[in-house]
Design an enzyme around this catalytic site. Structure first.
Site, mmCIF file in Angstrom:
data_model
loop_
_atom_site.group_PDB
_atom_site.id
_atom_site.type_symbol
_atom_site.label_atom_id
_atom_site.label_comp_id
_atom_site.label_asym_id
_atom_site.label_seq_id
_atom_site.Cartn_x
_atom_site.Cartn_y
_atom_site.Cartn_z
ATOM 1 N N SER A 155 36.892 -0.987 19.588
ATOM 2 C CA SER A 155 38.313 -0.995 19.998
ATOM 3 C C SER A 155 38.750 -2.286 20.688
ATOM 4 O O SER A 155 39.602 -2.267 21.564
ATOM 5 C CB SER A 155 38.640 0.171 20.939
ATOM 6 O OG SER A 155 38.206 1.373 20.392
ATOM 7 N N GLY A 202 40.114 -4.670 19.047
ATOM 8 C CA GLY A 202 41.257 -5.183 18.291
ATOM 9 C C GLY A 202 40.873 -6.242 17.267
ATOM 10 O O GLY A 202 41.611 -7.216 17.087
ATOM 11 N N GLY A 205 52.006 15.862 8.229
ATOM 12 C CA GLY A 205 50.869 16.641 8.724
ATOM 13 C C GLY A 205 50.369 17.616 7.683
ATOM 14 O O GLY A 205 50.943 17.749 6.595
ATOM 15 N N CYS A 232 57.601 13.434 5.019
ATOM 16 C CA CYS A 232 56.605 14.173 4.249
ATOM 17 C C CYS A 232 56.604 15.644 4.665
ATOM 18 O O CYS A 232 57.530 16.360 4.315
ATOM 19 C CB CYS A 232 55.239 13.504 4.348
ATOM 20 S SG CYS A 232 54.231 13.916 2.902
ATOM 21 N N LEU A 233 55.623 16.115 5.456
ATOM 22 C CA LEU A 233 55.689 17.510 5.893
ATOM 23 C C LEU A 233 57.020 17.758 6.610
ATOM 24 O O LEU A 233 57.605 18.840 6.501
ATOM 25 C CB LEU A 233 54.514 17.840 6.825
ATOM 26 C CG LEU A 233 54.498 19.268 7.365
ATOM 27 C CD1 LEU A 233 54.357 20.277 6.235
ATOM 28 C CD2 LEU A 233 53.368 19.452 8.379
ATOM 29 N N GLN A 287 59.482 18.710 4.138
ATOM 30 C CA GLN A 287 59.205 20.056 3.614
ATOM 31 C C GLN A 287 59.678 21.112 4.619
ATOM 32 O O GLN A 287 60.265 22.128 4.237
ATOM 33 C CB GLN A 287 57.706 20.209 3.327
ATOM 34 C CG GLN A 287 57.209 19.227 2.261
ATOM 35 C CD GLN A 287 55.695 19.288 2.024
ATOM 36 O OE1 GLN A 287 54.970 19.956 2.755
ATOM 37 N NE2 GLN A 287 55.226 18.584 1.006
ATOM 38 N N HIS A 333 56.253 8.446 2.390
ATOM 39 C CA HIS A 333 56.002 7.890 3.727
ATOM 40 C C HIS A 333 56.639 6.500 3.830
ATOM 41 O O HIS A 333 55.962 5.504 3.535
ATOM 42 C CB HIS A 333 54.497 7.749 3.968
ATOM 43 C CG HIS A 333 53.785 9.043 4.152
ATOM 44 N ND1 HIS A 333 53.483 9.559 5.383
ATOM 45 C CD2 HIS A 333 53.320 9.933 3.250
ATOM 46 C CE1 HIS A 333 52.847 10.712 5.242
ATOM 47 N NE2 HIS A 333 52.736 10.963 3.948
ATOM 48 N N GLU A 387 57.158 4.772 6.351
ATOM 49 C CA GLU A 387 56.545 3.957 7.420
ATOM 50 C C GLU A 387 55.484 2.985 6.896
ATOM 51 O O GLU A 387 55.275 1.930 7.485
ATOM 52 C CB GLU A 387 55.943 4.868 8.500
ATOM 53 C CG GLU A 387 54.700 5.675 8.128
ATOM 54 C CD GLU A 387 54.998 7.006 7.442
ATOM 55 O OE1 GLU A 387 56.117 7.169 6.915
ATOM 56 O OE2 GLU A 387 54.103 7.878 7.413
HETATM 57 N N1 GLN Z 1 50.782 19.048 3.938
HETATM 58 C C1 GLN Z 1 51.833 18.573 3.112
HETATM 59 C C2 GLN Z 1 51.365 18.390 1.667
HETATM 60 O O1 GLN Z 1 50.201 18.293 1.411
HETATM 61 C C3 GLN Z 1 52.447 17.293 3.657
HETATM 62 C C4 GLN Z 1 51.478 16.152 3.750
HETATM 63 C C5 GLN Z 1 51.963 15.026 4.618
HETATM 64 O O2 GLN Z 1 52.805 15.205 5.499
HETATM 65 N N2 GLN Z 1 51.417 13.838 4.444
HETATM 66 O O3 GLN Z 1 52.175 18.341 0.775
#
Ligand code: GLN
Length: 539
Positions: A17, A19, A358, A385-386, A389, A511, A513
């Site tokens: 760690s 860096g 997640g 992502c999640l 959803q 994503h 980011e």
């Molecule tokens: N768990 C969700 C999926 O597999 C979202 C995955 C995530 O947020 N990267 O679709």
């Protein structure tokens, strides 16, 4: 091996760690600013083939590249600093090396030989060291070796570095050793002994480091530098001080002040291709450090005890905040703490809300409460992502009235599978490598918030998920006011949802980011910040 490509190896000692990734990215930035084309790769000494199956609590975020490789989070730093893409070839683990060797062995490629760590594993490591330099695209390839010298599992990598240096010669390669100079408060002294020991370990492995980069909380006095130079056998001007920085984005400039780039160029016999150009970088730092406004954003997720799990999101907010000269206070909030009775109290101070990516069911209900709060109270909302959803599930439950709506990831028996596996995914059983990964095209709906943010209608974004919006429900959500603002033109999968009658409610299946860099802050993050600034004004 392209003879003109130069190779820099970065090892670490004393502790982990320190860096290394930031030092590697900063050196690469400085060389890039002088006109060199540079790439960085990371070699990790663990047995997983890639970090895709690692727990974010242990290893931090899994970073995804354009070509869909699941990689170490340091690759995120490389891309954010260099503003250029990396790929699968930029991250190699011990597991991948062994897998390659064992696969070759099974194919009979070693023809009756005993397959051994030396030379077969080390040869495979070296082949991977040189792979990115082969087509002559890069003037310099920087290789970061994960872990610490002296660790049992790094030994084959260290031996391969020794051999690589011997193979290509000292003007074509060099080793930078990153180490720690601890300060003993009781003795009021900076201590060099741990560094001496760690350099000894490198020497035992046959490697003389060319440059020492010393992490320290205090300036290194000249006599400490002299001691390090003498006992570690490096030139005095190659003992580089790396003071703790206010932000990681200061490190390239600090390293420039310490002349790290000049030492490297002298040793590799490189002369600048152009005058150093760090103007845009300095401009970013100026905006980052002199904010004219501030906002507080809540990031609701389940891995809040280890912020590294959300590294790219945190950095994307730094880039987007600087774009608006806005200090972003990012509060990590555990979704498990949020219940219908507590949600308003816990979220009331926020100017904007993000629901994080997640996996798995834990904390889902708290995330649904969060979305409901943001939707009903017109708080700018960004689901990633999640998070996207969950936004769909919340809408299905609370607007469309399907109380049991869910993702089949959380409830395989749900009567309203708004988020589900696609038909072709259903027979896949292996967990590793079964996700939709990497860059996919997306077409934006004209006039949508996303189209306005991007300023164009065709985009490419990176994915990492298994489940998808179930198109069976598309007309139902659209009629009720949640629109599919982004669609994959090839598969028709919904990539972005938005709520029409809301100041800023955007959920992205991808994503964003991963693609935010210092020089190119991500448009969705930038517009989300603008929306939170506007929201704060009317609060
Ligand atoms: N768990 C969700 C999926 O597999 C979202 C995955 C995530 O947020 N990267 O679709």
């Amino acid at each position: 091996m392209a003879s003109s490509t130069k190779y820099i190896f970065i090892t670490g000692g004393v502790t982990s760690s320190l860096g290394k990734g930031i030092i590697a990215a900063s050196l690469a930035k400085l060389l890039q600013s002088r006109g060199f084309s540079v790439t960085i790769q990371k070699f990790d000494p663990y047995l997983n083939i890639d970090p895709g199956t690692l727990n974010p609590y242990e290893h931090g975020e899994c970073y995804v590249t354009e070509d869909g490789a699941e990689t170490d989070l340091d690759l995120g730093h490389y891309e954010r600093f260099l503003n250029s893409s990396t790929s699968q070839d930029n991250n190699v683990t011990t597991g991948r090396i062994y897998n390659n060797v064992i696969t070759k062995e099974r194919k009979g490629e070693y023809l009756g030989k005993t397959v051994q760590v030396i030379p077969h594993i080390t040869d495979e490591i070296k082949r991977n060291f040189f792979k990115l330099g082969e087509d002559g695209k890069y003037d310099v390839v920087i290789t970061e070796i994960g872990g610490c010298v002296g660790d049992i599992e790094s030994l084959p990598f260290i031996e391969a570095v020794r051999q690589a240096k011997w193979d290509i010669g000292s003007n074509n390669s060099l080793v930078i050793h990153l180490t720690l100079i601890p300060y003993l408060a009781a003795a009021k002294e900076l201590k060099t002994k741990p560094t001496q020991h760690s350099v000894k370990q490198l020497l035992e492995a046959g490697i003389q480091p060319d440059i020492l980069v010393c992490r320290t909380e205090y300036h290194l006095p000249q006599e400490v530098k002299k001691k390090l130079a003498l006992f570690c056998n490096v030139q005095l001007n190659c003992v580089i001080e790396a003071m703790d920085a206010e932000t990681i984005y200061d490190v390239p400039l600090l390293m420039k002040k310490e002349k790290l780039d000049e030492r490297v160029m002298a040793k590799l016999k490189l002369s600048s291709k152009s005058n150093t150009d760090l103007e845009q970088w300095k401009d970013f730092l100026g905006r980052l450090k002199n904010p004219t406004q501030e906002v507080t954003i809540g990031l609701v997720g389940k891995y809040v005890s280890l912020p590294d799990a959300y590294k790219s999101i945190i950095e994307a907010f730094i880039h987007a905040g600087a774009a608006s000269e806005c200090k972003v206070h990012l509060k990590l909030i555990s979704s498990e703490e949020l219940h219908p009775e507590t949600v308003a109290k816990k979220l009331e101070e926020l100017d904007g809300i993000v629901v994080a990516p997640g996996f798995g069911e834990r904390g889902l209900e708290g995330k649904i409460e969060t979305v409901k709060y943001a939707r009903e109270n017109n708080i700018p909302f960004f689901g990633i992502c999640l998070g996207m959803q969950v936004a769909v599930i919340e809408f299905a439950r609370n607007v469309l009235g399907h109380e049991k709506a869910n993702s089949t990831e959380m409830d395989p028996e749900t009567p309203f599978p708004f988020i589900a596996l696609m038909e072709e995914q259903k027979n896949l059983e292996q967990m590793g490598g079964t996700m939709r990964l990497g860059s996919y095209p997306c077409e934006l709906k004209r006039g949508s918030k996303s189209a306005i943010a991007y300023g164009k209608l065709k985009i490419q974004e990176r994915h990492r998920h298994r489940y998808e919006f179930n198109n069976q429900y598309l007309s139902e959500i659209e009629e009720a006011g949640m629109i599919a603002a982004g669609i994959n033109p090839e598969t028709k999968l919904v990539e972005i949802v938005e709520i029409k009658n809301h100041p800023w409610f955007v959920g992205a299946q991808f994503h964003p980011e991963y693609k935010s860099t210092v020089l190119n802050p991500h448009p969705l993050f930038v517009k989300f910040i603008t929306a939170t600034i506007d929201n704060k004004k009317i609060k």
